[in-house]
Design an enzyme around this catalytic site. Structure first.
Site, PDB file in Angstrom:
ATOM      1  CG  MET A  29      -1.972  -1.043   1.258  1.00 10.20           C
ATOM      2  SD  MET A  29      -3.256  -0.719   0.048  1.00 10.20           S
ATOM      3  CE  MET A  29      -4.335  -2.109   0.380  1.00 10.20           C
ATOM      4  CB  CYS A  30       0.922   4.238  -2.095  1.00 10.59           C
ATOM      5  SG  CYS A  30       1.339   3.287  -3.576  1.00 10.59           S
ATOM      6  NE  ARG A  31       0.158   4.367   3.820  1.00 13.26           N
ATOM      7  CZ  ARG A  31      -0.915   3.890   4.460  1.00 13.26           C
ATOM      8  NH1 ARG A  31      -1.124   4.197   5.730  1.00 13.26           N
ATOM      9  NH2 ARG A  31      -1.765   3.108   3.833  1.00 13.26           N
TER      10      ARG A  31
END
Length: 260
Positions: free
Chosen positions: A1-3
């Site tokens: 997952m990205c931020r």
């Protein structure tokens, strides 16, 4: 997952939002607190911003290095200032290439777009169905291979087909299309999105089949007065408000917030 990170307010230096906060996006790249998939965001990063005084298309700076390894970023971020900023640190989905074409935020005309989430088994499931929904022009505009850029393509396609549609309505319609495709092909999708035209922010927390990743917003904090920040994780202690599941927030030029 990205931020993810989005900022709308008075012009500030990039480093004031990227690195100064105690739990900045840079810290979230190597020590995230609320990621549900993966441990690090080390597969590149990108920053997009608008000139604070000129009505121009946005600028982007991207790198396939982890954000903490880029020796140019500290100097750039102490020089560049903007009143509208989008940023992303990437944790690549397994099988997706780590190259510049897959680094976010993506840009089209005046729009900047960033996404945190995934389409389950994207290449084997919704890759072709999404492309089948696109006009030739939008289809040919896709440079990379990520599910994120294809979701952006759905949004661009919606805006091109309906030039007078509001940005939040176009995002809502794109998410409905994505949900219908996911249901038909029996796959899970999550789509935390921030999109901007430089004057307003529109963001979604959305998922099918499971809970969406975390997403928060904050307005008029003493550290950032007359501003709205949207982030995957709180950057510092404050009155952060979590997005509801499957919701869209629109932040206008006057920082008026509408939730749907």
């Amino acid at each position: 997952m990205c931020r993810l990170l989005g900022y709308l307010g008075p012009p500030i230096l990039l480093d004031y939002i990227l690195s100064k906060p105690e739990h900045s996006l840079i810290e979230q790249s190597y020590q995230p607190r609320e990621m549900t998939s993966g441990l690090l965001n080390a597969d590149g990063f990108g920053i997009g911003w608008y000139h604070p005084q000129r009505d121009t298309d946005p600028f982007t700076y991207k790198n396939t290095l982890p954000i903490w390894s880029d020796i140019n970023l500290p100097n750039l971020s102490r020089y560049i200032e903007s009143g509208c900023i989008l940023a992303n640190v990437r944790s690549a989905t397994s099988g997706q290439a780590v190259d510049l074409s897959n680094c976010q935020p993506f840009r089209s005309g005046r729009l900047l777009f960033t996404h945190n989430g995934f389409i389950q088994n994207f290449r084997q499931t919704l890759y072709r169905p999404i492309r089948n929904r696109l006009s030739d022009k939008v289809y040919q505009s896709i440079d990379g291979s990520t599910d994120s850029e294809h979701i952006f393509a759905l949004l661009i396609n919606e805006l091109a087909a309906n030039p007078d549609i509001a940005l939040e309505k176009a995002l809502q319609s794109s998410l409905i299309t994505l949900s219908e495709l996911a249901q038909f092909h029996q796959v899970n999708v999550s789509a935390n999105i921030i999109v901007t035209d430089g004057r307003r922010l529109v963001a979604s927390r959305f998922a099918t089949g499971k809970s969406a990743p975390s997403l928060y917003w904050l307005r008029d904090d003493p550290t950032f007065p007359d501003a709205v920040i949207i982030a995957s994780e709180p950057l510092f202690a404050g009155n952060w408000i979590g997005f509801s599941e499957n919701s869209i927030i629109s932040v206008g030029e006057d920082l008026d917030i509408q939730i749907s």
